[in-house]
Enzyme design. Structure first.
Site, PDB file in Angstrom:
ATOM      1  N   SER A 154     -14.314   1.107  14.578  1.00 51.43           N
ATOM      2  CA  SER A 154     -15.527   1.767  14.129  1.00 51.43           C
ATOM      3  C   SER A 154     -16.742   0.854  14.330  1.00 51.43           C
ATOM      4  O   SER A 154     -16.995   0.409  15.450  1.00 51.43           O
ATOM      5  CB  SER A 154     -15.366   2.202  12.666  1.00 51.43           C
ATOM      6  OG  SER A 154     -16.382   3.093  12.280  1.00 51.43           O
ATOM      7  N   GLU A 188     -13.508  13.621  16.834  1.00 50.46           N
ATOM      8  CA  GLU A 188     -14.406  12.795  16.022  1.00 50.46           C
ATOM      9  C   GLU A 188     -15.877  13.083  16.327  1.00 50.46           C
ATOM     10  O   GLU A 188     -16.228  13.385  17.467  1.00 50.46           O
ATOM     11  CB  GLU A 188     -14.152  11.313  16.298  1.00 50.46           C
ATOM     12  CG  GLU A 188     -12.776  10.819  15.926  1.00 50.46           C
ATOM     13  CD  GLU A 188     -12.672   9.312  16.101  1.00 50.46           C
ATOM     14  OE1 GLU A 188     -13.504   8.597  15.493  1.00 50.46           O
ATOM     15  OE2 GLU A 188     -11.784   8.857  16.836  1.00 50.46           O
ATOM     16  N   HIS A 211     -10.816   9.667  12.322  1.00 41.17           N
ATOM     17  CA  HIS A 211     -11.528   8.473  12.751  1.00 41.17           C
ATOM     18  C   HIS A 211     -10.695   7.237  12.427  1.00 41.17           C
ATOM     19  O   HIS A 211     -10.232   7.057  11.303  1.00 41.17           O
ATOM     20  CB  HIS A 211     -12.869   8.428  12.018  1.00 41.17           C
ATOM     21  CG  HIS A 211     -13.723   7.244  12.334  1.00 41.17           C
ATOM     22  ND1 HIS A 211     -14.239   7.014  13.589  1.00 41.17           N
ATOM     23  CD2 HIS A 211     -14.150   6.215  11.545  1.00 41.17           C
ATOM     24  CE1 HIS A 211     -14.972   5.911  13.570  1.00 41.17           C
ATOM     25  NE2 HIS A 211     -14.929   5.396  12.349  1.00 41.17           N
TER      26      HIS A 211
END
Length: 305
Positions: free
Chosen positions: A146, A240, A270
């Site tokens: 991320s 996502e 995610h």
């Protein structure tokens, strides 16, 4: 789709996503994230980690590495406002198990107390400190998930732009690469996104940037230069809201001659790799990432299957 994924999808969409959207501030979000780490950790894996200092940046190692051995420098996710080495210790331990390499988790500073470029500065400090400790750049693997995936790519771009030695390779799980928020999937995947509350993205950006340029490549590697970069692996789910952060990053890297492997998956949350303790899909993706890492860093003496 595994039965574990079916159950996790319901929990994340109906409970975790709504709960995250309700967190009033970064302090509350951090506590929420740490409590939720049980989904992955099933215990306190960081208790057996080795603390270290990379310059001014605290860090945790799965175990202190042998001199000259390849290592993974992994930046945790959490939108630059939450997360720490403890929340990602189980993921690091699993990467060590599959690759045979020790993993280092820097505890970089978080916004809003430490806005951009604090996280990038700490990433660069950690990189330089590893080299000062005797780790050859070509024996270091950069990775992250991320925001941490975006941070790893931003550091890689900086090394390329400034003509510094490069790492062996880079990898990113669902990386956050564009704080300008111009990816079409932010809108197109608003209904299919399982975990991230789309309503929080702009507020998150404000907390992190505090007036800085969202296209600065030190926070948005999509706008960086990568000539001469080593091979890169990116894993992302098609559902996502940050899907196009990955696909556009892949196009950007390939346009500059970088050898990029894109592994897209179906209806997954995610950073689904985070849930390897529950999901067979996560374990499969991490095994594929480990294969990529070993191919670039060279095989370790032994790897646990």
């Amino acid at each position: 789709m595994s039965w574990q994924l079916k159950i996790l999808r319901v929990f994340l969409r109906q409970v975790a996503r709504r709960s995250l959207a309700r967190q009033p501030d970064s302090v509350s979000a951090r506590k929420w994230f740490e409590r939720g780490a049980w989904l992955n950790a099933r215990g306190r894996p960081h208790a057996n980690f080795s603390p270290d200092s990379l310059g001014t940046v605290p860090a945790l190692w799965t175990a202190l590495p042998n001199s000259g051995a390849p290592v993974i420098l992994f930046f945790h996710g959490g939108g630059y406002v939450m997360g720490n080495p403890r929340t990602h210790a189980a993921l690091a331990a699993y990467l060590k198990r599959k690759t045979g390499l020790e993993v280092c988790l820097p505890d970089y500073r978080l916004a809003p107390e430490h806005p951009f470029p604090a996280a990038f500065d700490d990433a660069l400090t950690a990189w330089r400190a590893l080299i000062a400790k005797g780790h050859a750049p070509e024996r270091i693997i950069l990775g992250g998930d991320s925001a941490g995936g975006g941070l790893a790519l931003a550091l890689l771009g900086h090394l390329c732009t400034t003509g510094q030695p490069r790492p062996a390779c880079g990898f990113a799980f669902s990386p956050f690469t564009d704080l300008a928020l111009e990816g079409p999937s932010i809108t197109l995947n608003a209904n299919s996104e399982i975990l991230l509350p789309i309503s929080r993205l702009e507020r998150l950006r404000e907390r992190v940037l505090q007036g800085a340029d969202p296209r600065d490549p030190r926070i948005s590697p999509l706008y960086g230069a990568f000539a001469g970069a080593p091979p890169v692996l990116i894993q992302v789910a098609r559902t996502e809201i940050l899907h196009s952060d990955s696909t556009r990053m892949v196009q950007h890297l390939r346009a500059q001659g970088v050898d990029v492997t894109l592994q897209e998956r179906g209806n997954l949350p995610h950073v689904w790799q985070y849930f390897h303790g529950w999901l067979p899909e996560a374990r499969k993706s991490l095994a594929e990432a480990a294969q990529f890492i070993r191919a670039q860093a060279g095989p370790p003496p032994s790897v646990e299957n």
